[in-house]
Design an enzyme around this catalytic site. Structure first.
Site, mmCIF file in Angstrom:
data_model
loop_
_atom_site.group_PDB
_atom_site.id
_atom_site.type_symbol
_atom_site.label_atom_id
_atom_site.label_comp_id
_atom_site.label_asym_id
_atom_site.label_seq_id
_atom_site.Cartn_x
_atom_site.Cartn_y
_atom_site.Cartn_z
ATOM 1 N N GLU A 160 -8.706 -1.715 -11.516
ATOM 2 C CA GLU A 160 -9.249 -2.336 -10.290
ATOM 3 C C GLU A 160 -10.756 -2.078 -10.156
ATOM 4 O O GLU A 160 -11.324 -1.237 -10.868
ATOM 5 C CB GLU A 160 -8.523 -1.795 -9.058
ATOM 6 C CG GLU A 160 -8.771 -0.327 -8.802
ATOM 7 C CD GLU A 160 -8.731 0.021 -7.325
ATOM 8 O OE1 GLU A 160 -9.519 -0.567 -6.546
ATOM 9 O OE2 GLU A 160 -7.939 0.902 -6.946
ATOM 10 N N LYS A 163 -14.792 -6.869 -0.646
ATOM 11 C CA LYS A 163 -13.544 -6.201 -1.050
ATOM 12 C C LYS A 163 -12.477 -7.290 -1.139
ATOM 13 O O LYS A 163 -12.204 -7.971 -0.149
ATOM 14 C CB LYS A 163 -13.202 -5.150 0.007
ATOM 15 C CG LYS A 163 -11.886 -4.441 -0.189
ATOM 16 C CD LYS A 163 -11.762 -3.281 0.802
ATOM 17 C CE LYS A 163 -10.328 -2.862 0.998
ATOM 18 N NZ LYS A 163 -10.171 -1.767 1.977
ATOM 19 N N VAL A 187 -5.953 -3.147 -5.187
ATOM 20 C CA VAL A 187 -4.694 -3.104 -5.941
ATOM 21 C C VAL A 187 -4.020 -4.480 -5.890
ATOM 22 O O VAL A 187 -3.632 -5.037 -6.924
ATOM 23 C CB VAL A 187 -3.757 -2.003 -5.375
ATOM 24 C CG1 VAL A 187 -2.349 -2.137 -5.939
ATOM 25 C CG2 VAL A 187 -4.342 -0.624 -5.679
ATOM 26 N N ASP A 206 -1.537 -2.359 10.781
ATOM 27 C CA ASP A 206 -2.417 -2.289 9.611
ATOM 28 C C ASP A 206 -1.594 -1.827 8.410
ATOM 29 O O ASP A 206 -1.460 -0.642 8.133
ATOM 30 C CB ASP A 206 -3.595 -1.353 9.878
ATOM 31 C CG ASP A 206 -4.642 -1.450 8.769
ATOM 32 O OD1 ASP A 206 -4.304 -1.962 7.685
ATOM 33 O OD2 ASP A 206 -5.791 -1.024 8.992
ATOM 34 N N SER A 222 -1.265 -2.449 4.361
ATOM 35 C CA SER A 222 -2.061 -2.987 3.260
ATOM 36 C C SER A 222 -1.342 -4.127 2.532
ATOM 37 O O SER A 222 -0.129 -4.073 2.310
ATOM 38 C CB SER A 222 -2.357 -1.877 2.256
ATOM 39 O OG SER A 222 -3.004 -2.423 1.130
ATOM 40 N N ASP A 233 -1.515 -4.486 -0.401
ATOM 41 C CA ASP A 233 -1.000 -3.888 -1.643
ATOM 42 C C ASP A 233 0.531 -3.849 -1.613
ATOM 43 O O ASP A 233 1.186 -4.042 -2.647
ATOM 44 C CB ASP A 233 -1.505 -2.448 -1.807
ATOM 45 C CG ASP A 233 -3.005 -2.362 -2.049
ATOM 46 O OD1 ASP A 233 -3.648 -3.422 -2.183
ATOM 47 O OD2 ASP A 233 -3.517 -1.226 -2.099
ATOM 48 N N LYS A 279 -2.575 8.324 -0.211
ATOM 49 C CA LYS A 279 -3.183 9.423 0.530
ATOM 50 C C LYS A 279 -2.398 9.723 1.788
ATOM 51 O O LYS A 279 -1.880 8.817 2.436
ATOM 52 C CB LYS A 279 -4.599 9.036 0.928
ATOM 53 C CG LYS A 279 -5.576 9.310 -0.195
ATOM 54 C CD LYS A 279 -6.965 8.891 0.166
ATOM 55 C CE LYS A 279 -7.051 7.446 0.504
ATOM 56 N NZ LYS A 279 -6.558 6.477 -0.396
#
Ligand code: PSU
Ligand code: MN
Length: 310
Positions: A29, A90, A110, A140, A142, A144, A161
């Site tokens: 990425e 992004k 990702v 919120d 992602s 991904d 994380k």
């Protein structure tokens, strides 16, 4: 058989050759270069990840948007441009057309990288941590996670994380039918820190086992990714007691300052780095390289089988 590539893509020569010969390819990425790490660590890291893939005998294909094309495999000068760019976008799934229309540079997340890798026939991808369900706002989540649910490839990461709501992130992956593989671990790796208490869906201990698992998953007709989670190398891990207070403070500050959307992950990463006196970044760099190496091994293992079939 090499499927046709849409004309918006630009493939590096070595990626074209690897596709023709059926040799190992690993997607990488580029949001980590444009938004995830500061200069000059970002450029050094991009090179280190590519080298880690090459050392295993695989070809790296870093993915990014440059000069109105989706590039798969970057020249050294492309890496330099991305690492120095101040206004790169992004790029998650919704953002490709924006960057192309506005003639912007773009670092793929990702989700963005998985999309482009899949379109160009790459089945293995290495990243640091996946995005997930944030704690700051219930909606919120992602992109991904959507990409992992829908795009069949092996994604190697160090978990996610603990800035994120990890139980909710794992629940979402379970709902979407995404296997979460612990590489040499029974519990989910927490990025900077050693694995915590949350269970993975299956533990596997070698690249060959991972390839057999993924092939079995897809042979059944499943369409999702296989998420392979490898713990940060022990020597570079940061104890959870050190990371969690920093993450909690960063999270409070984000809420106070009204930071959300795409800006949230880079903000949290930057603050955690400051609050841990740079130690979180050392862990970040180590796990990224380690994941690139494992992805290289998996891709080589996978290409042995493809070549045998051909
Ligand atoms: N985690 C990191 N560093 C990163 C990212 C995640 O430690 O740079 C990036 C990845 O590219 C990931 C993206 O796909 O952030 C997720 O962003 P969002 O939560 O806005 O979907
Ligand atoms: Mn988000």
């Amino acid at each position: 058989m090499t499927p046709k590539i849409p004309p918006i893509y630009h493939l590096a020569d070595e990626v074209i050759r690897a596709r023709q010969h059926g040799t190992a390819l690993v997607a990488l990425e580029s949001t980590v270069i444009t938004h995830g790490l500061p200069q000059p660590e970002n450029l050094a890291l991009a090179r280190n990840m590519e080298n880690a893939v090459r050392k295993q005998g695989a070809t790296p294909a870093t993915i990014a948007i440059l000069d109105d094309k989706i590039h798969v495999g970057l020249a050294e000068s492309d890496l330099e441009r991305l690492a120095a760019a101040e206004d790169a976008l992004k790029i998650s799934l919704r953002d490709f057309a924006t960057a192309l229309l506005q003639h912007k540079l773009g670092g793929t997340t990702v989700a963005g990288t998985m999309f482009a890798a899949h379109q160009t026939g790459i089945r293995v991808f290495a990243t640091g941590g996946i995005g997930g369900v944030h704690r700051e706002s219930r909606l919120d989540i992602s992109t991904d996670l959507k990409a992992l649910a829908e795009i069949p490839m092996i994604v190697v990461c160090a978990g996610a994380k603990s800035i994120l709501d990890l139980p909710a992130t794992l629940e979402y992956l379970e709902t979407m039918g995404v296997p979460v593989v612990g590489y040499g671990t029974d519990t989910f790796p927490e990025f900077f820190s050693p694995p915590g208490k949350l269970p993975v869906s299956v533990r596997l201990d070698s690249p060959a086992e991972i390839v057999r698992f993924a092939e079995s998953h897809w042979a059944l007709g499943m369409k999702s990714a296989v998420l392979v989670c490898q713990p940060v190398p022990a020597a570079d891990a940061l104890p959870a007691e050190e990371v969690i207070p920093a993450e909690e403070q960063a999270s409070r500050e984000a809420i106070e300052q009204g930071i959300g959307g795409q800006k949230l992950t880079p903000f949290l990463l930057g603050r955690v780095k400051e609050l841990t006196g740079g130690k979180s970044m050392q862990a970040n760099l180590a796990l990224l390289k380690n994941n690139a190496a494992l992805a290289g091994k998996i891709a080589v293992e996978m290409s042995k089988k493809t070549q045998k079939m051909a």
